[in-house]
Enzyme design. Structure first.
Site, PDB file in Angstrom:
ATOM      1  N   CYS A  90      61.486  -1.722  55.556  1.00 39.52           N
ATOM      2  CA  CYS A  90      62.929  -2.735  54.884  1.00 39.52           C
ATOM      3  C   CYS A  90      61.769  -3.922  54.050  1.00 39.52           C
ATOM      4  O   CYS A  90      62.712  -3.681  53.241  1.00 39.52           O
ATOM      5  CB  CYS A  90      63.299  -3.960  56.078  1.00 39.52           C
ATOM      6  SG  CYS A  90      64.304  -2.901  57.318  1.00 39.52           S
ATOM      7  N   HIS A 120      66.895  -8.795  51.263  1.00 39.56           N
ATOM      8  CA  HIS A 120      66.857  -8.037  52.003  1.00 39.56           C
ATOM      9  C   HIS A 120      68.676  -7.992  52.607  1.00 39.56           C
ATOM     10  O   HIS A 120      68.759  -9.574  53.531  1.00 39.56           O
ATOM     11  CB  HIS A 120      66.307  -7.637  53.034  1.00 39.56           C
ATOM     12  CG  HIS A 120      66.089  -6.911  53.949  1.00 39.56           C
ATOM     13  ND1 HIS A 120      66.577  -5.782  53.599  1.00 39.56           N
ATOM     14  CD2 HIS A 120      65.836  -6.490  55.207  1.00 39.56           C
ATOM     15  CE1 HIS A 120      67.040  -5.096  54.755  1.00 39.56           C
ATOM     16  NE2 HIS A 120      66.564  -5.659  55.421  1.00 39.56           N
ATOM     17  N   ASN A 169      72.289  -3.169  56.597  1.00 40.08           N
ATOM     18  CA  ASN A 169      70.635  -2.887  56.534  1.00 40.08           C
ATOM     19  C   ASN A 169      70.761  -1.361  56.021  1.00 40.08           C
ATOM     20  O   ASN A 169      70.719  -0.136  56.906  1.00 40.08           O
ATOM     21  CB  ASN A 169      70.633  -3.124  58.009  1.00 40.08           C
ATOM     22  CG  ASN A 169      69.170  -3.300  57.541  1.00 40.08           C
ATOM     23  OD1 ASN A 169      68.449  -2.919  56.356  1.00 40.08           O
ATOM     24  ND2 ASN A 169      67.759  -4.188  58.330  1.00 40.08           N
TER      25      ASN A 169
END
Ligand code: UT7
Length: 335
Positions: A122, A262, A292
C-alpha cells in the site's frame, strides 16, 4: 528514504497531471452480506467502507493503469512519446513477468520510455514518488509517469470475512516533470520493517510455494492479514511518518491544506489526523466509496481532491501510507 534523506528547500519535481482508471462494477456491503457472515453496519462502523469497485472478468491491472495513464497524460498535455520512465507500483501484476508497466507502455505508445514495476504494497505509490523525484533530480529523466494500480479482488478470498470486505480495484497515475519554481515535491520519507512481514502477505504466486494442487487447496494464492496487529502498527507508523515529513519540510499544522492518508480504514485515517492535529475538514476521505485499493489509493485520492477543488495551485498536501512488509512513508507536496 528514512533518516538519510536531506532536507530539501526547493523542489526537484512537480506533478503536472493526474488521472484515474476505475472499474464500473460496484460491490456493496449488502452484496457482501449475501457472501459471508457480515453486515453493512459492521463494515461501516469498523472500516468506514460502503462500496468498492471490482474489475470485470478479462480486465487486468494494466488495463486500469492504462486508463489512468492516458487520463493523466491528457491532463498534463504531455504526449506518451515524451515519457522517459514509467513506474508502476502494484502487488497485483497481470503476470509474473514482464512488468505491468511494459503493458501500459505498449497500450499508450510510450516508445521512448524505460518501464518497470515496484512492489511496496500500500506504500508503493510513495516509494515510486521517491524514485521519480530522484530520477528527475539527478537529471536522468525529464518526464516520469508514475502509476499505482491494483486488482486486489483477484487475490481476495471471498469466503474470508476478515479481508474480503476491505479491498477494491482501481488505478491512479501522475505525470512528473522538473519543478520550475517552489511548487512541487517538498520531500518524501520511506521506511520498512521486514521483521513484520508475516502479518500481511500473500504466500503463493512466487517461487517458494509453487501453484501445486496442495497449495491451491490451502488458498495460498490469496492475501492474508492479522487485522488487529496491522491496525496497531498502521496507526503508529502513519502518525510517525506524517510527523517526520512535516518536520523535514518545515511545515506547521496550519500550513497543511490537505492530509491525504492511504484509504484503508476510517479509524486509522482519523487517528493519523489526530496525531498531527489536522482538523477533519482538512482530511481527504474516499474509503467509503473505493475501500482499500492498496497502491492506487493515494493517486486516486490526489486526482479526486484536485477535481473537487480541494487541491489548488499553491495548496500544500501531506500524503501518508502504510502497508505489507511492513512499509510506510509520507510525502509533502506544494501543488
Ligand atoms: O492497507 C494495508 C493496511 N491494512 C489495514 O490498515 C487494515 C488494518 N486493520 C483493520 O482495518 C481492522 O483490524 C479490521 C477492519 C480488519 C478489523 O477490525 P477490528 O476492529 O480490528 O476487528 P477484529 O479483527 O478485532 O475483530 C473483531 C470481531 C471478531 O469477532 P470476535 O472474535 O470478537 O467474535 C471478528 O471475527 O469482528 C469479527 N469480524 C467481523 N464481523 C463481521 C471480522 N471481520 C468481520 C466482518 N463482519 N467482515
Amino acid at each position: 528514504m528514512g533518516k538519510t534523506q536531506p532536507v530539501k528547500n526547493k523542489p526537484f519535481s512537480q506533478i503536472i497531471g493526474t488521472g484515474v482508471g476505475i472499474p464500473q462494477k460496484v460491490l456493496t456491503n449488502f452484496d457482501l452480506e449475501k457472501m459471508v457472515d457480515t453486515s453493512d453496519e459492521w463494515i461501516k462502523s469498523r472500516t468506514g467502507i460502503e462500496t468498492r469497485y471490482i474489475a470485470e472478468e478479462g480486465q487486468f491491472t494494466s488495463d486500469l493503469g492504462t486508463t489512468a495513464a492516458l487520463n493523466a497524460l491528457h491532463d498534463a498535455h504531455v504526449s506518451a512519446k515524451d515519457v522517459d520512465v514509467i513506474i508502476f507500483a502494484t502487488i497485483t501484476p497481470d503476470v509474473g513477468f514482464p512488468a505491468t508497466a511494459v503493458f501500459v507502455q505498449k497500450n499508450i505508445g510510450a516508445v521512448n520510455a524505460a518501464a518497470f514495476d515496484i512492489q511496496a504494497a500500500c506504500t508503493g505509490f510513495l516509494y515510486g514518488l521517491e524514485l521519480a523525484d530522484s530520477l528527475i533530480a539527478a537529471k536522468k529523466a525529464k518526464t516520469v509517469l508514475l502509476i499505482g494500480g491494483e486488482t486486489i479482488s483477484r487475490i481476495t478470498d471471498y469466503s474470508d470475512r476478515n479481508t474480503c470486505v476491505l479491498f477494491g480495484d482501481g488505478a491512479g497515475a501522475v505525470v512528473l516533470r522538473a519543478a520550475e519554481d517552489d511548487h512541487g515535491i517538498l520531500g518524501v520519507y520511506t521506511r520498512s520493517d521486514g521483521r513484520l512481514n508475516n502479518l500481511l502477505k500473500l504466500d503463493g504466486l512466487g517461487t517458494k510455494y509453487p501453484p501445486t494442487p496442495e497449495h491451491y487447496d490451502q488458498k495460498m494464492h490469496f492475501l492474508r492479514m492479522e487485522g488487529r496487529e496491522v491496525f496497531k502498527h498502521a496507526v503508529t507508523c502513519m502518525g510517525d511518518a506524517a510527523e517526520a515529513i512535516m518536520e523535514r519540510a518545515s511545515l506547521s499544522t496550519e500550513e497543511v491544506d490537505l492530509l491525504i492518508p492511504h484509504q484503508a480504514n476510517i479509524r486509522i485515517i482519523e487517528a493519523t489526523a489526530k496525531r498531527v492535529k489536522v482538523p477533519p475538514e482538512k482530511v481527504f476521505i474516499n474509503v467509503n466509496k473505493y475501500g482499500n485499493t492498496s497502491a492506487a489509493s493515494i493517486p486516486i485520492a490526489i486526482d479526486e481532491a484536485r477535481r473537487q477543488g480541494r487541491l489548488k495551485t499553491g495548496s500544500v498536501a501531506v500524503l501518508v501510507a502504510f502497508g505489507g512488509g511492513f512499509t510506510w512513508g509520507a510525502a509533502a507536496i506544494r501543488f
